[in-house]
Design an enzyme around this catalytic site. Structure first.
Site, short mmCIF file in Angstrom:
data_model
loop_
_atom_site.label_atom_id
_atom_site.label_comp_id
_atom_site.label_asym_id
_atom_site.label_seq_id
_atom_site.Cartn_x
_atom_site.Cartn_y
_atom_site.Cartn_z
N TYR A 46 0.84 -1.20 0.00
CA TYR A 46 0.00 0.00 0.00
C TYR A 46 0.88 1.25 0.00
CZ TYR A 46 -4.38 2.53 0.56
OH TYR A 46 -5.46 3.36 0.35
N LYS A 75 -3.84 8.22 3.45
CA LYS A 75 -5.12 7.88 4.08
C LYS A 75 -5.11 8.26 5.57
CE LYS A 75 -7.44 5.99 0.64
NZ LYS A 75 -8.45 6.79 -0.08
P1 NAD Z 1 -12.32 3.74 -8.78
O1 NAD Z 1 -11.18 3.69 -9.73
O2 NAD Z 1 -13.60 3.19 -9.23
O3 NAD Z 1 -12.56 5.24 -8.27
C1 NAD Z 1 -11.51 6.16 -8.12
C2 NAD Z 1 -12.05 7.47 -8.62
O4 NAD Z 1 -11.11 8.52 -8.41
C3 NAD Z 1 -12.35 7.44 -10.14
O5 NAD Z 1 -13.71 7.74 -10.37
C4 NAD Z 1 -11.45 8.53 -10.68
O6 NAD Z 1 -12.02 9.24 -11.77
C5 NAD Z 1 -11.32 9.43 -9.46
N1 NAD Z 1 -10.24 10.39 -9.59
C6 NAD Z 1 -8.90 10.15 -9.74
N2 NAD Z 1 -8.25 11.33 -9.91
C7 NAD Z 1 -9.19 12.33 -9.86
C8 NAD Z 1 -9.15 13.73 -10.02
N3 NAD Z 1 -8.01 14.38 -10.27
N4 NAD Z 1 -10.31 14.43 -9.90
C9 NAD Z 1 -11.49 13.78 -9.68
N5 NAD Z 1 -11.59 12.44 -9.56
C10 NAD Z 1 -10.45 11.72 -9.65
O7 NAD Z 1 -11.80 2.97 -7.47
P2 NAD Z 1 -12.43 2.84 -6.00
O8 NAD Z 1 -11.73 1.67 -5.40
O9 NAD Z 1 -13.90 2.88 -6.04
O10 NAD Z 1 -11.84 4.13 -5.26
C11 NAD Z 1 -12.64 5.03 -4.53
C12 NAD Z 1 -12.03 5.33 -3.17
O11 NAD Z 1 -12.08 4.15 -2.39
C13 NAD Z 1 -10.57 5.76 -3.19
O12 NAD Z 1 -10.39 6.79 -2.24
C14 NAD Z 1 -9.84 4.50 -2.74
O13 NAD Z 1 -8.60 4.79 -2.13
C15 NAD Z 1 -10.85 3.99 -1.73
N6 NAD Z 1 -10.70 2.60 -1.31
C16 NAD Z 1 -10.65 1.60 -2.23
C17 NAD Z 1 -10.52 0.29 -1.80
C18 NAD Z 1 -10.44 -0.83 -2.80
O14 NAD Z 1 -9.94 -1.89 -2.44
N7 NAD Z 1 -10.92 -0.64 -4.03
C19 NAD Z 1 -10.47 0.01 -0.44
C20 NAD Z 1 -10.53 1.05 0.48
C21 NAD Z 1 -10.63 2.34 0.03
#
Ligand code: NAD
Length: 257
Positions: free
Chosen positions: A158, A165
């Site tokens: 990570y 985070k």
């Molecule tokens: P995802 O790729 O579907 O979503 C990430 C989003 O971030 C995308 O829609 C992308 O367009 C947006 N993004 C990136 N740069 C940007 C910018 N400059 N301006 C506006 N939007 C921007 O993936 P996800 O997993 O749904 O991620 C969403 C959140 O969840 C993130 O914060 C991620 O760290 C968090 N998260 C994910 C997981 C996992 O395992 N997938 C676990 C815990 C937390």
């Protein structure tokens, strides 16, 4: 007493839908089902073709571009909300980004520019959104972001997203403290690993998924619908006494991880 789980009459902005696997999409879908009216953003022209059909299916009132790196775009989204709705009840911030070369190396080696960019997109953008939402919430509201366990404890691979985070989660607490007197709640949801586009950028993510499912007390992975249910709860009146917290949606992994 009102139905504390209903979002009827509530208006919310969801930022972070890339496709139908996105955590933000899981949130938007459940929130819409609970009766909320939605504003949905997409990153750019390339993502619009994936996001617009989903937003239309969710009958979103507002569909707008929003790259938090482009000056003025976020402000325009909030101006549109002010004109169209005159208020905002909740916000889901579900975005993160880190340059691959920084994300894949040791935290010790990450570049200043890469770290700053990850912090700006993944953390400070939530602070900016909160600032823009505040005047639209004269009678209170609910703001939420999406964190990960790797901000609390070291999770292999990570890397530099851990400190990002951690900054996000403590920002949640400071903003919750500052906005509490106005009835504006600020929380984080912390899902277990989910196979999304953002997650595909993490090295050896499959191992992380396997390990999470094996070690979590419930021996399963959370889904984006599970995240949506938590988000809908936090947006609703049933959570009116909950602020400054991180709600884990991870089948219990955080108590054993
Ligand atoms: P995802 O790729 O579907 O979503 C990430 C989003 O971030 C995308 O829609 C992308 O367009 C947006 N993004 C990136 N740069 C940007 C910018 N400059 N301006 C506006 N939007 C921007 O993936 P996800 O997993 O749904 O991620 C969403 C959140 O969840 C993130 O914060 C991620 O760290 C968090 N998260 C994910 C997981 C996992 O395992 N997938 C676990 C815990 C937390």
């Amino acid at each position: 007493m009102n139905d504390v789980f209903s979002l009827k009459g509530k208006k919310g902005l969801v930022v972070g839908i890339a496709n139908d696997l996105s955590i933000a999409y899981g949130c938007a879908a459940v929130m819409r089902r609970q009766g909320a009216d939605l504003a949905v953003t997409y990153l750019n022209g390339a993502s619009e073709k994936f996001v617009r059909p989903l937003a239309e299916q969710l009958q979103a009132d507002i569909i707008a571009p929003c790259d938090v790196r482009i000056d003025g775009q976020l402000e325009t989204v909030f101006e549109t909300i002010a004109q169209r709705w005159g208020k905002l009840d909740f916000l889901v911030h579900s975005i993160a980004f880190a340059p691959k070369e920084d994300l894949h190396g040791r935290t010790v080696d990450c570049s200043s520019a890469g770290f700053a960019m990850a912090m700006d997109i993944s953390c400070h953008s939530f602070i900016r959104m909160t600032r823009l939402a505040e005047p639209l919430m004269p009678h209170g509201g609910s703001l939420m972001t999406v964190s990960y366990y790797g901000g609390r404890k070291v999770v292999e691979h990570y890397n530099m997203m851990g400190p990002v985070k951690a900054a996000l989660e403590i920002s949640v607490k400071y903003m919750a403290s500052e906005l509490g007197p106005k009835g504006i709640r600020v929380n984080a949801i912390s899902p277990g690993p989910l196979r999304t586009r953002a997650a595909s950028g993490i090295d050896r993510f499959d191992e992380l998924l396997e390990q999470a499912a094996e070690r979590a007390p419930e021996h399963q992975l959370a889904s984006i619908e599970d995240c949506g249910a938590a988000a809908a709860f936090l947006a609703g009146d049933g959570a009116k006494a909950i602020t400054g917290t991180t709600l884990f949606v991870d089948a219990g992994y955080h108590i054993v991880g």
